[in-house]
Design an enzyme around this catalytic site. Structure first.
Site, PDB file in Angstrom:
ATOM      1  N   GLY A 111       1.300  -0.293  -6.305  1.00  0.00           N
ATOM      2  CA  GLY A 111      -0.154  -0.226  -5.848  1.00  0.00           C
ATOM      3  C   GLY A 111      -0.187   1.564  -5.488  1.00  0.00           C
ATOM      4  NE  ARG A 149     -16.048 -16.601  30.306  1.00  0.00           N
ATOM      5  CZ  ARG A 149     -15.557 -18.123  29.756  1.00  0.00           C
ATOM      6  NH1 ARG A 149     -17.388 -18.982  29.612  1.00  0.00           N
ATOM      7  NH2 ARG A 149     -14.588 -18.536  30.429  1.00  0.00           N
ATOM      8  CD  GLU A 182     -11.327   1.513  -3.092  1.00  0.00           C
ATOM      9  OE1 GLU A 182     -10.127   1.811  -3.903  1.00  0.00           O
ATOM     10  OE2 GLU A 182     -12.240   0.824  -3.538  1.00  0.00           O
ATOM     11  CB  SER A 236      -3.255   4.089   6.780  1.00  0.00           C
ATOM     12  OG  SER A 236      -4.453   3.386   7.739  1.00  0.00           O
TER      13      SER A 236
HETATM   14  C1  LIG Z   1      -7.646  -8.218  -1.150  1.00  0.00           C
HETATM   15  C2  LIG Z   1      -7.357  -7.334  -2.237  1.00  0.00           C
HETATM   16  C3  LIG Z   1      -7.616  -6.149  -3.121  1.00  0.00           C
HETATM   17  C4  LIG Z   1      -7.373  -6.068  -3.457  1.00  0.00           C
HETATM   18  N1  LIG Z   1      -8.276  -5.420  -4.683  1.00  0.00           N
HETATM   19  C5  LIG Z   1      -7.377  -4.441  -5.752  1.00  0.00           C
HETATM   20  C6  LIG Z   1      -8.917  -3.856  -6.831  1.00  0.00           C
HETATM   21  O1  LIG Z   1      -9.840  -4.769  -7.241  1.00  0.00           O
HETATM   22  N2  LIG Z   1      -7.821  -3.418  -7.675  1.00  0.00           N
HETATM   23  C7  LIG Z   1      -6.907  -2.865  -7.308  1.00  0.00           C
HETATM   24  O2  LIG Z   1      -6.466  -1.923  -8.644  1.00  0.00           O
HETATM   25  N3  LIG Z   1      -6.146  -3.171  -6.666  1.00  0.00           N
HETATM   26  C8  LIG Z   1      -5.704  -3.868  -5.714  1.00  0.00           C
HETATM   27  N4  LIG Z   1      -5.623  -4.079  -4.609  1.00  0.00           N
HETATM   28  C9  LIG Z   1      -4.523  -3.360  -4.826  1.00  0.00           C
HETATM   29  C10 LIG Z   1      -4.355  -2.241  -3.226  1.00  0.00           C
HETATM   30  O3  LIG Z   1      -4.677  -0.886  -3.949  1.00  0.00           O
HETATM   31  C11 LIG Z   1      -2.725  -2.253  -2.888  1.00  0.00           C
HETATM   32  O4  LIG Z   1      -1.997  -3.821  -2.039  1.00  0.00           O
HETATM   33  C12 LIG Z   1      -2.964  -0.821  -2.226  1.00  0.00           C
HETATM   34  O5  LIG Z   1      -2.683   0.302  -3.091  1.00  0.00           O
HETATM   35  C13 LIG Z   1      -1.310  -1.148  -1.779  1.00  0.00           C
HETATM   36  O6  LIG Z   1      -0.525  -0.883  -2.655  1.00  0.00           O
HETATM   37  P1  LIG Z   1       1.201  -2.001  -2.280  1.00  0.00           P
HETATM   38  O7  LIG Z   1       0.648  -3.457  -1.731  1.00  0.00           O
HETATM   39  O8  LIG Z   1       1.674  -1.534  -3.423  1.00  0.00           O
HETATM   40  O9  LIG Z   1       1.831  -1.774  -1.399  1.00  0.00           O
HETATM   41  P2  LIG Z   1       3.271  -0.331  -1.602  1.00  0.00           P
HETATM   42  O10 LIG Z   1       2.935   1.012  -2.401  1.00  0.00           O
HETATM   43  O11 LIG Z   1       4.088  -1.149  -2.456  1.00  0.00           O
HETATM   44  O12 LIG Z   1       3.417   0.637  -0.222  1.00  0.00           O
HETATM   45  C14 LIG Z   1       4.048  -0.658   1.120  1.00  0.00           C
HETATM   46  C15 LIG Z   1       4.070  -0.262   2.248  1.00  0.00           C
HETATM   47  O13 LIG Z   1       4.668   1.181   2.205  1.00  0.00           O
HETATM   48  C16 LIG Z   1       3.298   2.394   2.166  1.00  0.00           C
HETATM   49  N5  LIG Z   1       3.705   3.479   1.083  1.00  0.00           N
HETATM   50  C17 LIG Z   1       4.095   3.292  -0.265  1.00  0.00           C
HETATM   51  N6  LIG Z   1       4.235   4.703  -0.060  1.00  0.00           N
HETATM   52  C18 LIG Z   1       4.126   5.339   0.536  1.00  0.00           C
HETATM   53  C19 LIG Z   1       4.545   7.189   0.819  1.00  0.00           C
HETATM   54  N7  LIG Z   1       4.893   7.190  -0.243  1.00  0.00           N
HETATM   55  N8  LIG Z   1       5.458   7.807   1.870  1.00  0.00           N
HETATM   56  C20 LIG Z   1       4.723   6.369   3.016  1.00  0.00           C
HETATM   57  N9  LIG Z   1       4.276   5.695   3.077  1.00  0.00           N
HETATM   58  C21 LIG Z   1       4.667   4.563   1.490  1.00  0.00           C
HETATM   59  C22 LIG Z   1       2.178   1.867   2.403  1.00  0.00           C
HETATM   60  O14 LIG Z   1       1.456   2.842   3.071  1.00  0.00           O
HETATM   61  C23 LIG Z   1       2.612   0.497   2.464  1.00  0.00           C
HETATM   62  O15 LIG Z   1       2.947   0.419   4.063  1.00  0.00           O
HETATM   63  C24 LIG Z   1      -5.854  -4.848  -3.097  1.00  0.00           C
HETATM   64  C25 LIG Z   1      -5.366  -5.775  -2.575  1.00  0.00           C
HETATM   65  C26 LIG Z   1      -5.578  -6.728  -1.447  1.00  0.00           C
HETATM   66  C27 LIG Z   1      -4.760  -6.998  -0.399  1.00  0.00           C
END
Ligand SMILES: Cc1cc2nc3c(=O)[nH]c(=O)nc-3n(C[C@H](O)[C@H](O)[C@H](O)COP(=O)(O)OP(=O)(O)OC[C@H]3O[C@@H](n4cnc5c(N)ncnc54)[C@H](O)[C@@H]3O)c2cc1C
Length: 398
Positions: free
Chosen positions: A135, A281, A376, A379
């Site tokens: 992601g 309340r 998007e 944090s």
């Molecule tokens: C309800 C929902 C709707 C969504 N809709 C869309 C959509 O329409 N289109 C789309 O393309 N995506 C969508 N997403 C995906 C979303 O953009 C990703 O979930 C998000 O970018 C995080 O990626 P990941 O889940 O793979 O987490 P990961 O990238 O695997 O990250 C896991 C953890 O590691 C941390 N981390 C990762 N890399 C680093 C770094 N270099 N340094 C420090 N910390 C780091 C992250 O902050 C997080 O805490 C959606 C997600 C959800 C839950």
């Protein structure tokens, strides 16, 4: 809410749009949000109402049938809608990002083909970068398109498409292996048209069912599976492969202002609920708002709402002025989403045990706020963008 989250120097048109949307939210969204959310039901009537108001074409230029409004107007509309129910802002957000990307990066034919039908809401956009294995690390995308004559053949799996089932156009980022050294320069955006619905919607293109989520209900979030899916080379956004990463990042940058606006909307609602409940309340012979510990919570919540709103407005205005806003949009998204998580928790605590009951709106907001910490860009990713931008700006000359 006369005092908080006000925006200076709005035009008459902006004020009129916002007051129309606010009254739509109060009459058509807030009274139905709880029931629809608990049933995980798609808010079709609300979406139809937004279509009638022209919200799907808010930022699409007038020459293509839209209202030609600014990012600021859009963000303030999103703030109002999220105050009612965040999922409804999710229905329009991906549509807005895709329309923005076509407007900024599409060929003339692509603009003429899509924008007028996007302005009416007939064509509905989704965007897809994420995959099951990634992601944050967008450059690592594995879904691959291979050129074959006038077409490309796409194979691979995408994940987390907001509006994946209800959309009819998915801007999809895939690898095209152009031989560039940097991985992100081998990425290309395809404009994938498909029918709405689930299952195999076209030969080689499957949208499995909805992902069951903690919150953000009603709006469909899906996977997207390509299996030998053939698509014309003229569907490459902007006509030339290899530009997809930059195009998507441009889209996500305005998307970040949008997520910040959503966080502001939820925070405003959480504050409204808390300030009302705290005056009703009573404990120990007086309304809890008269206990200083609770009054100070309200003061903190309102200050967070105000700070987040101002940063969101600033980031939107910079983009509208044609200036870079990568750092500011990242800051607005970071601050607004973190504050939103805090403000909803504070409101929840002020509600005491009732905050845990599904009868109270704060229960829903508590489940919605965490998504904004992720969508998007998390944090951590915002902090990466902000610090990178600042180190460039303040870099020492050596
Ligand atoms: C309800 C929902 C709707 C969504 N809709 C869309 C959509 O329409 N289109 C789309 O393309 N995506 C969508 N997403 C995906 C979303 O953009 C990703 O979930 C998000 O970018 C995080 O990626 P990941 O889940 O793979 O987490 P990961 O990238 O695997 O990250 C896991 C953890 O590691 C941390 N981390 C990762 N890399 C680093 C770094 N270099 N340094 C420090 N910390 C780091 C992250 O902050 C997080 O805490 C959606 C997600 C959800 C839950």
């Amino acid at each position: 809410m006369a005092r908080l989250a006000q925006t200076a120097d709005l035009t008459d048109v902006q004020q009129e749009i916002l007051s129309t949307v606010r009254s739509f939210v109060d009459k058509e969204i807030i009274p139905h949000a709880q029931e629809l959310e608990h049933a995980d039901a798609y808010p079709q009537e609300i979406v139809d109402g937004l279509k009638e108001l022209g919200i799907f074409g808010l930022m699409i230029p007038e020459e293509y049938g839209g209202l030609g409004e600014s990012l600021l107007t859009y963000a303030l509309v999103v703030e109002e809608i999220a105050r009612g129910w965040m999922s409804v802002s999710g229905v329009i957000n991906t549509h807005f990002i895709v329309a923005y990307m076509i407007r900024q990066h599409g060929t003339q034919e692509q603009k003429e083909h899509f924008l007028p039908r996007m302005a009416t809401g007939e064509v509905r956009g989704a965007f897809s970068m994420s995959e099951p294995g990634l992601g944050s690390d967008v450059a690592g995308i594995r879904t691959k398109a291979v050129r074959d004559g006038d077409s490309y053949v796409i194979d691979g799996q995408k994940m987390w498409l907001t509006n994946g089932g209800s959309s009819t156009l998915v801007a999809t980022l895939v690898r095209t292996d152009l031989g560039a050294q940097k991985a992100h320069q081998n990425l290309t955006t395809f404009l994938v048209e498909k029918p709405a619905g689930f299952g195999t919607v076209a030969p080689g293109l499957t949208i499995p069912g909805k992902i069951d989520k903690m919150g953000y209900k009603g709006v469909d979030t899906t996977e997207l599976v390509f299996d030998g899916y053939r698509i014309g080379a003229d569907t490459v956004l902007g006509g030339e492969p290899g530009r997809g990463f930059a195009q998507m990042m441009d889209g996500v940058e305005v998307g970040r202002v949008n997520v910040a606006a959503r966080a502001c909307g939820i925070s405003i609602r959480a504050f409204e609920l808390a300030v009302e409940y705290a005056q009703q309340r009573e404990t120990f012979g007086k309304p809890i708002a008269q206990h200083q510990a609770i009054a100070f919570q309200l003061a903190e919540m309102a200050t967070k709402v105000e700070a987040a709103h101002l940063m969101m407005v600033n980031a939107a205005r910079l983009k509208d002025a044609g200036k870079r806003n990568d750092v500011e949009a990242g800051m607005a998204k970071l601050l607004a989403s973190e504050y939103c998580a805090e403000v909803t928790t504070q409101s929840f605590r002020i509600h005491g045990g009732y905050g845990y009951s599904k009868e109270y709106e704060i229960e829903r907001l508590m489940r919605e706020a965490p998504f904004l910490l992720i969508g998007e860009g998390t944090s951590e990713i915002q902090k990466t963008i902000i610090s990178r931008g600042l180190l460039k700006e303040y870099g020492l000359e050596r």
